[in-house]
Write an enzyme that holds these catalytic residues in place. Structure first.
Site, short mmCIF file in Angstrom:
data_model
loop_
_atom_site.label_atom_id
_atom_site.label_comp_id
_atom_site.label_asym_id
_atom_site.label_seq_id
_atom_site.Cartn_x
_atom_site.Cartn_y
_atom_site.Cartn_z
N GLY A 186 11.43 -4.29 12.58
CA GLY A 186 10.93 -3.05 13.17
C GLY A 186 11.42 -1.84 12.40
O GLY A 186 11.49 -1.85 11.18
N GLU A 222 4.35 -4.29 -14.24
CA GLU A 222 3.48 -4.83 -15.28
C GLU A 222 2.01 -4.76 -14.88
O GLU A 222 1.19 -5.51 -15.38
CB GLU A 222 3.87 -6.26 -15.59
CG GLU A 222 5.22 -6.35 -16.26
CD GLU A 222 5.54 -7.76 -16.69
OE1 GLU A 222 4.61 -8.56 -16.84
OE2 GLU A 222 6.72 -8.05 -16.88
N GLN A 229 8.36 -6.48 9.62
CA GLN A 229 7.79 -6.38 10.96
C GLN A 229 8.79 -6.90 12.00
O GLN A 229 8.90 -6.34 13.09
CB GLN A 229 6.48 -7.18 11.05
CG GLN A 229 5.34 -6.57 10.29
CD GLN A 229 4.87 -5.27 10.89
OE1 GLN A 229 4.87 -5.10 12.10
NE2 GLN A 229 4.48 -4.35 10.04
#
Length: 65
Positions: free
Chosen positions: A22, A46, A19
Site C-alpha cells: 500500500g 537500454e 500493492q
C-alpha cells in the site's frame, strides 16, 4: 528478447508487492521502494519495452524476408 521478458516479469512482481504494501511501499524505509526505483531505471536504460518490441519485430521480419 530476454531483457524484455525479464523486465516485464519484474514489473509485474514488484507492482504486486507494491500493492500489498500500500502507501508504505513508496516510503524509503521499505526495501520495496528501492526495488521499484531500480526497476524503473532498468526498464529505461537500454530502451523502453516498446522500443525493445519494435527491435524484436524488425529482427523477425528481416530474417523472414
Amino acid at each position: 528478447m530476454a531483457k524484455l521478458h525479464v523486465t516485464e516479469a519484474c514489473k509485474s512482481i514488484v507492482d504486486t508487492a507494491l500493492q500489498c504494501h500500500g502507501g508504505y511501499g513508496v516510503l524509503a524505509d521499505y526495501e520495496i521502494e528501492r526495488m521499484y526505483r531500480d526497476l524503473r531505471i532498468l526498464r529505461i536504460v537500454e530502451g523502453t519495452s516498446e522500443i525493445m518490441k519494435l527491435i524484436i519485430a524488425r529482427g523477425i521480419f528481416e530474417s523472414k524476408f
